[in-house]
Design a protein around this motif. Structure first.
Motif, PDB file in Angstrom:
ATOM      1  N   THR A   1      86.007  62.133  72.498  1.00 18.76           N
ATOM      2  CA  THR A   1      85.329  62.282  73.781  1.00 18.76           C
ATOM      3  C   THR A   1      84.756  60.947  74.236  1.00 18.76           C
ATOM      4  O   THR A   1      84.530  60.040  73.441  1.00 18.76           O
ATOM      5  N   GLY A   2      84.521  60.816  75.515  1.00 19.62           N
ATOM      6  CA  GLY A   2      83.910  59.590  76.018  1.00 19.62           C
ATOM      7  C   GLY A   2      82.487  59.456  75.539  1.00 19.62           C
ATOM      8  O   GLY A   2      81.746  60.437  75.400  1.00 19.62           O
ATOM      9  N   SER A   3      82.060  58.224  75.293  1.00 21.03           N
ATOM     10  CA  SER A   3      80.701  57.952  74.839  1.00 21.03           C
ATOM     11  C   SER A   3      79.784  57.779  76.047  1.00 21.03           C
ATOM     12  O   SER A   3      79.942  56.853  76.843  1.00 21.03           O
TER      13      SER A   3
ATOM     14  N   GLY B   1      84.746  57.212  72.268  1.00 20.46           N
ATOM     15  CA  GLY B   1      84.031  57.283  70.998  1.00 20.46           C
ATOM     16  C   GLY B   1      83.052  58.433  70.984  1.00 20.46           C
ATOM     17  O   GLY B   1      82.422  58.743  71.997  1.00 20.46           O
ATOM     18  N   ASP B   2      82.926  59.068  69.838  1.00 18.85           N
ATOM     19  CA  ASP B   2      82.009  60.201  69.671  1.00 18.85           C
ATOM     20  C   ASP B   2      80.797  59.735  68.882  1.00 18.85           C
ATOM     21  O   ASP B   2      80.766  59.786  67.656  1.00 18.85           O
ATOM     22  N   GLY B   3      79.783  59.240  69.591  1.00 15.91           N
ATOM     23  CA  GLY B   3      78.604  58.710  68.921  1.00 15.91           C
ATOM     24  C   GLY B   3      77.740  59.749  68.276  1.00 15.91           C
ATOM     25  O   GLY B   3      76.911  59.420  67.425  1.00 15.91           O
ATOM     26  N   LEU B   4      77.903  61.016  68.654  1.00 15.29           N
ATOM     27  CA  LEU B   4      77.063  62.068  68.094  1.00 15.29           C
ATOM     28  C   LEU B   4      77.615  62.614  66.783  1.00 15.29           C
ATOM     29  O   LEU B   4      76.903  62.725  65.792  1.00 15.29           O
TER      30      LEU B   4
ATOM     31  N   ARG C   1      75.164  58.675  75.509  1.00  9.90           N
ATOM     32  CA  ARG C   1      73.886  59.187  75.092  1.00  9.90           C
ATOM     33  C   ARG C   1      74.315  60.318  74.327  1.00  9.90           C
ATOM     34  O   ARG C   1      74.849  61.121  74.844  1.00  9.90           O
ATOM     35  N   ARG C   2      74.487  59.041  72.761  1.00 13.15           N
ATOM     36  CA  ARG C   2      74.329  60.431  73.215  1.00 13.15           C
ATOM     37  C   ARG C   2      73.099  60.468  74.073  1.00 13.15           C
ATOM     38  O   ARG C   2      71.990  60.386  73.562  1.00 13.15           O
ATOM     39  N   ARG C   3      73.123  60.734  75.353  1.00 12.99           N
ATOM     40  CA  ARG C   3      72.097  60.585  76.357  1.00 12.99           C
ATOM     41  C   ARG C   3      71.031  61.674  76.264  1.00 12.99           C
ATOM     42  O   ARG C   3      71.349  62.808  76.207  1.00 12.99           O
ATOM     43  N   ARG C   4      69.806  61.229  76.321  1.00  7.97           N
ATOM     44  CA  ARG C   4      68.818  62.208  76.699  1.00  7.97           C
ATOM     45  C   ARG C   4      67.574  61.555  77.225  1.00  7.97           C
ATOM     46  O   ARG C   4      66.644  61.249  76.484  1.00  7.97           O
TER      47      ARG C   4
END
Length: 769
Positions: free
Chosen positions: A309-311, A331-334, A761-764
């Protein structure tokens, strides 16, 4: 909050699948394009995730969140085209809303009406928004402005055509500008889960109306229940743009599963289509969509399915020819462990484009932007579009090929910028350049959102989730990022070191992204220099940012002169006859100089007058104010220059000279180059740094000199000054210990070049570290 997918209901039939344009690989060209010395936006206030936009006067505006527990965002504007910045609003923040804020901040500029639209997220409950009139200097703002409650990561898009337009909502409004906002509404009933991607519009910056399909009335209960019902699902949403011809509204999406019935992961766009009153759920709601569709943009890279998935955010942009672009990091940063080996696709910046407006059903094969061994791993990519095919990019890169979240102090990150003038062709030529001499981050860049703050060991989320670029009216690329290589921390309980100091950087050479010709801007030269760096006169204004000039706060120049065992730090002001503060509460006046060494560590030298009295002098490494956050440890947030070690110095007419023992500031050697040397005038209360309750202090920065790279060598005809009292004296340079003959040769070469050229993000929600 824990990251999750946001489910949405289908509001209209999906557009047919993607037809690909065959594209080749980008070619890289290093000649021509160049970027300048990084400029510190604010020496005190930290803000990850800065966003930038430029007004038609050539002034950069930058905003960034201070974060949870401080509950404010910062907003800055430059009056000298990026050489220095002034804060808008109180020194402690809360410009948009006096009570809440501190999450995602946002800026969007309407160059036709000369209005700046601003936003400050209110701890996921809602978003405070406003409109600042550059002609009058007035801000109209409102707290809790979103039409439905709960809100994460807003993005604006402006409809204000410069030419005749048939956009239905533009015609119906009587040619009145409309601003669209997209945001993740966590409690909107229409999206399921609950939640969804919600849309709203405004014609005044403060009163927002629902734009989603199917909302029958413009009232909170209906907005809350119906908004967010747009698409089946998505992973991340990105910026929003509006087509000035059709009034269609586009938002970038990345998908981990079932954005449509095709293969996943993928990236695509949401398309909000305006229409006639009879076709809308609410005939009186002129900005409401009649349909919301999804269009796939990319499912493959070099013929292979996209693997991850997109980062974080997919970034959408439209050039002046209405070609639509979407850029993203794979990239899957999570979910990937820090020790996992990246695939060949992962952690690179890609983009694709489409020319068949308005539905954009045909897209080019994705093109990789970052090149070479210096960017083996890339994160936090951003893009902007200008003239036809003209694109600018910024991202963070390292020469270590590993997961960004892997904690490795040998991993050093730099910002990179790139431009292309044929980005709308299958094989564009892309010119890439590194920003700065010193790294901006050391170790990991955690992409797991709030999980970064609860893991053991803690992940570094000081950068938050993105950095950004925009195009100046002269066609030059201007970027912003946060730098925490300073590693500043004071509280022994800190787990993540470094205050994310906001920086800006300007293109100084290379092709213009608006109009024709080349950029040639010597103001941000990176050439190391021994000469004083001059500042515009009359810009030491108080009240900040647009009050009257105060002579003792109006800086003229700064220079660093080496002596046998110290640095002589010289600051000139317009007039130092008075040393008093114009503020009866902030009675202490600072004349401050900051710089970074080759490792990215920050150092300072400070002269201070308390209540107009005689100066005292200090120097050293700054401390920090470390606040609580949504973490099990405190977070360095503000840079604190109130300490340091006492040194000697003097005032000679309108010049201040401080004698700084080299050992107090990292023992720089002869031939060394100190980066981004800047002088500041500031006002301070003398109280401890900012706290969330009770008395606190965030110094007010009044004036700053242009940043330059100081060469520690003695220039002919410019001998070191003894400056009156204090240690040090004339002659020589700093000891060559550790530098040897090579340092002396390098220093001589650099000095000769500087003197010959006389002129690079992983965003939050919030930066939770």
């Amino acid at each position: 909050m824990r990251p999750r997918r946001i489910a949405l209901l289908v509001a209209a039939a999906a557009i047919s699948g993607t037809a690909a344009i065959t594209a080749g690989a980008a070619s890289s060209a290093q000649g021509g394009f160049a970027v300048g010395v990084p400029t510190v936006v604010d020496p005190v206030r930290g803000a990850g995730e800065p966003i930038i936009t430029l007004d038609k006067h050539g002034s950069p505006w930058i905003s960034g969140p201070s974060g949870t527990s401080t509950q404010t965002s910062w907003f800055w504007r430059s009056r000298d085209r990026g050489e220095s910045y002034q804060l808008y609003g109180p020194s402690g923040g809360h410009w948009v809303c006096p009570h809440t804020g501190g999450g995602d901040s946002l800026l969007a500029y309407d160059k036709l009406s000369d209005q700046m639209y601003v936003a400050d997220q209110e701890a996921l409950a809602s978003i405070a928004t406003g409109r600042y009139d550059l002609a009058t200097g007035n801000l109209s703002s409102a707290c809790l402005a979103t039409p439905a409650m709960t809100a994460d990561r807003p993005f604006f898009g402006i409809l204000h055509p410069a030419a005749p337009s048939t956009a239905p909502q533009w015609v119906e409004s009587g040619n009145k500008p409309l601003v669209y906002m997209s945001w993740a509404c966590q409690a909107c009933g229409g999206g399921g889960n609950p939640g969804g991607l919600a849309f709203a519009w405004t014609d005044n910056g403060t009163k927002w109306h629902p734009a989603d399909v199917g909302v029958p009335y413009d009232a909170l209960p209906f907005n809350q229940f119906y908004e967010g019902a747009n698409l089946p699902s998505f992973q991340w949403h990105g910026p929003t743009v509006v087509d000035q011809v059709t009034g269609y509204v586009y938002t970038g999406l990345s998908c981990s599963s079932s954005c449509d019935s095709g293969p996943d992961p993928e990236v695509g766009i949401a398309i909000g289509k305006p229409g006639a009153p009879a076709d809308r759920a609410n005939a009186t709601n002129i900005g409401q969509f009649v349909s919301m569709d999804y269009q796939t943009a990319a499912t493959k890279i070099n013929g292979a399915l996209i693997q991850k998935t997109g980062s974080l955010f997919p970034v959408i942009a439209m050039d002046s020819a209405r070609t639509l672009y979407i850029a993203w990091i794979v990239g899957d940063g999570l979910n990937d462990a820090p020790g996992d080996t990246p695939t060949s696709q992962e952690w690179h910046l890609y983009y694709t484009y489409s020319k068949n407006a308005p539905n954009y059903t045909t897209w080019a094969d994705p093109i990789k932007v970052d090149t070479g061994s210096v960017t083996k791993t890339s994160v936090l990519g951003w893009m902007v579009a200008g003239g036809p095919g003209k694109l600018g990019f910024i991202w963070l890169g390292t020469d270590k090929r590993e997961q960004p979240s892997k904690q490795n102090d040998a991993k050093k990150w730099w910002p990179y910028m790139a431009v292309t003038t044929n980005g709308d062709t299958p094989s564009p030529t892309i010119q890439q350049q590194r920003v700065g001499r010193a790294p901006m981050n050391i170790g990991d860049i955690c992409l797991q959102g709030t999980l970064c703050g609860v893991s053991v060991p803690a992940g570094n989320r000081n950068m938050a989730d993105f950095i950004s670029v925009d195009i100046a009216p002269d066609g030059s690329l201007v970027g912003t990022y946060a730098s925490d290589a300073n590693r500043i921390h004071t509280n022994p309980l800190d787990q993540v070191y470094g205050v994310p100091v906001t920086m800006s950087v300007h293109q100084v050479q290379g092709p213009k992204l608006l109009g024709s010709g080349s950029v040639n801007d010597s103001r941000f030269s990176t050439a190391p220099s021994t000469a004083a760096k001059s500042d515009d006169s009359g810009d030491g204004r108080y009240p900040i940012p647009d009050g009257s000039n105060v002579a003792q706060l109006d800086l003229s120049s700064v220079r660093l002169v080496p002596t046998s065992d110290s640095l002589d730090v010289h600051i000139k002001a317009a007039n130092l006859t008075s040393l008093g503060s114009p503020n009866s509460v902030q009675r202490n006046v600072w004349w401050l100089v900051t710089w970074s060494d080759a490792s990215g560590h920050m150092w300072f030298s400070r002269a201070q007058s308390s209540g107009g009295g005689a100066m005292d002098f200090h120097a050293g490494a700054p401390a920090s104010y470390d606040r609580p956050g949504l973490t099990y440890y405190p977070v360095p947030t503000l840079v604190d220059y109130s300490g340091g070690t006492a040194i000697t110095g003097s005032q000679n007419a309108n010049e201040i000279v401080m004698h700084v023992p080299a050992a107090f500031v990292g023992s720089p050697k002869k031939g060394a180059v100190l980066e981004s040397v800047t002088a500041w005038s500031a006002l301070d209360t003398g109280l401890p740094p900012f706290v969330t309750a009770g008395p606190g202090n965030v110094p007010s920065v009044v004036d700053g000199t242009p940043a330059y790279n100081a060469l520690l060598a003695t220039a002919p005809g410019n001998p070191p000054s003894s400056g009156g009292s204090g240690s040090g004296g004339g002659g020589g340079g700093l000891a060559t210990t550790g530098g040897g003959v090579l340092a002396g040769v390098v220093g001589s070469v650099l000095l000769t070049a500087a003197l010959t050229l006389a002129w690079l993000r992983r965003r939050r929600s919030v930066p939770l570290a």
